[in-house]
Write a protein that holds these residues in place. Sequence first.
Motif, PDB file in Angstrom:
ATOM      1  N   ARG A  93       5.539  14.943  20.463  1.00  0.00           N
ATOM      2  CA  ARG A  93       6.532  16.087  20.285  1.00  0.00           C
ATOM      3  C   ARG A  93       5.797  17.066  19.218  1.00  0.00           C
ATOM      4  N   LEU A  94       5.323  16.449  18.341  1.00  0.00           N
ATOM      5  CA  LEU A  94       4.438  17.369  17.354  1.00  0.00           C
ATOM      6  C   LEU A  94       3.246  17.989  18.161  1.00  0.00           C
ATOM      7  N   ASN A  95       2.653  17.273  19.049  1.00  0.00           N
ATOM      8  CA  ASN A  95       1.326  18.059  19.831  1.00  0.00           C
ATOM      9  C   ASN A  95       1.881  18.931  20.672  1.00  0.00           C
ATOM     10  N   VAL A  96       3.209  18.764  21.117  1.00  0.00           N
ATOM     11  CA  VAL A  96       3.531  19.862  22.122  1.00  0.00           C
ATOM     12  C   VAL A  96       3.656  21.337  21.267  1.00  0.00           C
ATOM     13  N   CYS A  97       4.394  21.101  19.947  1.00  0.00           N
ATOM     14  CA  CYS A  97       4.456  21.998  19.112  1.00  0.00           C
ATOM     15  C   CYS A  97       3.286  22.845  18.848  1.00  0.00           C
ATOM     16  N   VAL A  98       2.322  21.974  18.392  1.00  0.00           N
ATOM     17  CA  VAL A  98       0.996  22.657  18.096  1.00  0.00           C
ATOM     18  C   VAL A  98       0.473  23.312  19.050  1.00  0.00           C
ATOM     19  N   GLU A  99       0.555  22.870  20.487  1.00  0.00           N
ATOM     20  CA  GLU A  99       0.016  23.667  21.528  1.00  0.00           C
ATOM     21  C   GLU A  99       0.737  24.944  21.725  1.00  0.00           C
ATOM     22  N   ASP A 100       1.978  24.924  21.225  1.00  0.00           N
ATOM     23  CA  ASP A 100       3.007  26.132  21.404  1.00  0.00           C
ATOM     24  C   ASP A 100       2.685  27.365  20.437  1.00  0.00           C
ATOM     25  N   VAL A 101       2.327  26.655  19.148  1.00  0.00           N
ATOM     26  CA  VAL A 101       1.801  27.807  18.099  1.00  0.00           C
ATOM     27  C   VAL A 101       0.669  28.173  18.527  1.00  0.00           C
ATOM     28  N   LYS A 102      -0.355  27.517  18.712  1.00  0.00           N
ATOM     29  CA  LYS A 102      -1.518  27.921  18.995  1.00  0.00           C
ATOM     30  C   LYS A 102      -1.761  28.959  20.034  1.00  0.00           C
ATOM     31  N   GLU A 103      -0.941  28.794  21.132  1.00  0.00           N
ATOM     32  CA  GLU A 103      -0.944  29.819  22.121  1.00  0.00           C
ATOM     33  C   GLU A 103      -0.463  31.171  21.589  1.00  0.00           C
ATOM     34  N   GLN A 104       0.641  31.145  20.879  1.00  0.00           N
ATOM     35  CA  GLN A 104       1.008  32.274  20.088  1.00  0.00           C
ATOM     36  C   GLN A 104      -0.008  32.821  19.124  1.00  0.00           C
ATOM     37  N   LEU A 105      -0.771  31.873  18.514  1.00  0.00           N
ATOM     38  CA  LEU A 105      -1.865  32.513  17.568  1.00  0.00           C
ATOM     39  C   LEU A 105      -3.019  33.257  18.542  1.00  0.00           C
ATOM     40  N   GLU A 106      -3.137  32.878  19.546  1.00  0.00           N
ATOM     41  CA  GLU A 106      -4.182  33.667  20.566  1.00  0.00           C
ATOM     42  C   GLU A 106      -3.624  35.036  20.693  1.00  0.00           C
ATOM     43  N   THR A 107      -2.250  35.191  21.060  1.00  0.00           N
ATOM     44  CA  THR A 107      -1.715  36.636  21.290  1.00  0.00           C
ATOM     45  C   THR A 107      -1.351  37.413  20.130  1.00  0.00           C
ATOM     46  N   MET A 108      -0.689  36.772  18.906  1.00  0.00           N
ATOM     47  CA  MET A 108      -0.361  37.437  17.958  1.00  0.00           C
ATOM     48  C   MET A 108      -1.173  37.623  16.587  1.00  0.00           C
ATOM     49  N   GLY A 109      -2.235  36.669  16.812  1.00  0.00           N
ATOM     50  CA  GLY A 109      -3.094  36.568  15.621  1.00  0.00           C
ATOM     51  C   GLY A 109      -2.785  35.563  14.692  1.00  0.00           C
ATOM     52  N   HIS A 110      -3.726  35.413  13.557  1.00  0.00           N
ATOM     53  CA  HIS A 110      -3.267  34.399  12.603  1.00  0.00           C
ATOM     54  C   HIS A 110      -2.248  35.020  11.576  1.00  0.00           C
ATOM     55  N   THR A 111      -1.066  35.342  11.726  1.00  0.00           N
ATOM     56  CA  THR A 111       0.010  35.766  11.121  1.00  0.00           C
ATOM     57  C   THR A 111       0.491  34.722  10.005  1.00  0.00           C
ATOM     58  N   SER A 145      -4.811  21.233   8.742  1.00  0.00           N
ATOM     59  CA  SER A 145      -3.617  21.680   7.988  1.00  0.00           C
ATOM     60  C   SER A 145      -3.951  22.455   6.823  1.00  0.00           C
ATOM     61  N   VAL A 146      -4.927  22.289   6.058  1.00  0.00           N
ATOM     62  CA  VAL A 146      -5.425  22.776   4.931  1.00  0.00           C
ATOM     63  C   VAL A 146      -5.930  24.091   5.466  1.00  0.00           C
ATOM     64  N   ASN A 147      -6.802  24.187   6.438  1.00  0.00           N
ATOM     65  CA  ASN A 147      -7.428  25.356   6.949  1.00  0.00           C
ATOM     66  C   ASN A 147      -6.650  26.563   7.342  1.00  0.00           C
ATOM     67  N   PHE A 148      -5.629  26.074   7.948  1.00  0.00           N
ATOM     68  CA  PHE A 148      -4.467  27.099   8.398  1.00  0.00           C
ATOM     69  C   PHE A 148      -3.670  27.457   7.087  1.00  0.00           C
ATOM     70  N   LEU A 149      -3.263  26.862   6.218  1.00  0.00           N
ATOM     71  CA  LEU A 149      -2.391  26.982   5.117  1.00  0.00           C
ATOM     72  C   LEU A 149      -3.152  27.837   4.193  1.00  0.00           C
ATOM     73  N   MET A 150      -4.631  27.742   4.146  1.00  0.00           N
ATOM     74  CA  MET A 150      -5.310  28.400   3.230  1.00  0.00           C
ATOM     75  C   MET A 150      -5.360  30.079   3.720  1.00  0.00           C
ATOM     76  N   LYS A 151      -4.985  30.257   4.781  1.00  0.00           N
ATOM     77  CA  LYS A 151      -4.886  31.604   5.421  1.00  0.00           C
ATOM     78  C   LYS A 151      -3.564  32.404   5.012  1.00  0.00           C
ATOM     79  N   VAL A 152      -2.812  31.696   4.476  1.00  0.00           N
ATOM     80  CA  VAL A 152      -1.462  32.349   4.061  1.00  0.00           C
ATOM     81  C   VAL A 152      -1.470  32.722   2.609  1.00  0.00           C
ATOM     82  N   PRO A 153      -0.825  33.865   2.009  1.00  0.00           N
ATOM     83  CA  PRO A 153      -0.764  34.355   0.872  1.00  0.00           C
ATOM     84  C   PRO A 153       0.109  33.200   0.054  1.00  0.00           C
ATOM     85  N   LYS A 154      -0.649  32.956  -1.185  1.00  0.00           N
ATOM     86  CA  LYS A 154       0.025  31.808  -1.893  1.00  0.00           C
ATOM     87  C   LYS A 154       1.329  32.338  -2.998  1.00  0.00           C
ATOM     88  N   ASP A 155       2.165  33.374  -2.354  1.00  0.00           N
ATOM     89  CA  ASP A 155       3.268  33.581  -3.311  1.00  0.00           C
ATOM     90  C   ASP A 155       4.480  32.894  -2.660  1.00  0.00           C
TER      91      ASP A 155
END
Length: 272
Positions: A93-111, A145-155
């Motif tokens: 289930r988690l792998n399906v979720c990862v696939e979904d989010v990565k597809e969104q990243l390709e179209t919406m960017g690293h929000t 996980s750390v790689n993606f979380l590092m892209k997020v503002p730390k507020d």
Amino acid sequence: MYIAVCISRFKDCPLCGADVEKIEDDPDLQGVVDRFIEGHGRIKRAQTNTEEEAEGEKKTVIYEDVSLERGSFLVQQAMRALRANNIESAKSRLNVCVEDVKEQLETMGHTPELCSQLGAVLGMLGDCCRATADSSSAIAYFEESVNFLMKVPKDDLEITHTLSVSLNKIGDLKYYDGDLQAARSYYSQALDVRRDAMKHNSSVPSQILDISTSLAKVADVDRNLANEDAAVSGFKEAIKMLESLTIDDQEVGLEQRRQSVLKFVNSQLEKK
């Protein structure tokens, strides 16, 4: 068929947990799905210019994922599977979720929202691998996980906590593997993240507990590396923070955690 595509991703039923032995076509049920998608599915229309629209040219309509909350549903089902100790089901289930989010990243960017979601799910996959003693895969997931979380503002305190926890979990795995220098590096990174967060949230008890825990982890490694002075200094700083921390009577869980960490740190300091 839509139903087959969805259920074939899983080895058991997403609702009841029963094993899926085979998939058979059901035209009537497929019709219900088709009608639902037609009436309620999210629609993405192909880009057309004004001249094409003026000429009344027929435009392509693509039906996308009909579930606006599929990611949340998948995570909930993964947690259910984890509680039942069905690790492989949770991972699927988690792998399906990862696939979904990565597809969104390709179209919406690293929000920030997508990066934080992906970081959290990857961390859960790391927990699944750790539960099966697959430390190398667990470390790989935690690092991603750390790689993606590092892209997020730390507020955001929740994101900061998730990031520091992933770093600590890598440190734990390195520690158990006997790589003390690597363990200390990851523990120190987690401590730095938590100290930075505390600059803006100095009165939040959970933040102070997080820092105290990180101080204890770093100090414990320092002792194992024969750096006794640094270890004692870290343990003392943790004790000072924990003893000065005031927790509301209603926060029973936080107080229990404070007492647990304080007991551990005091016992370590007595070993000097």
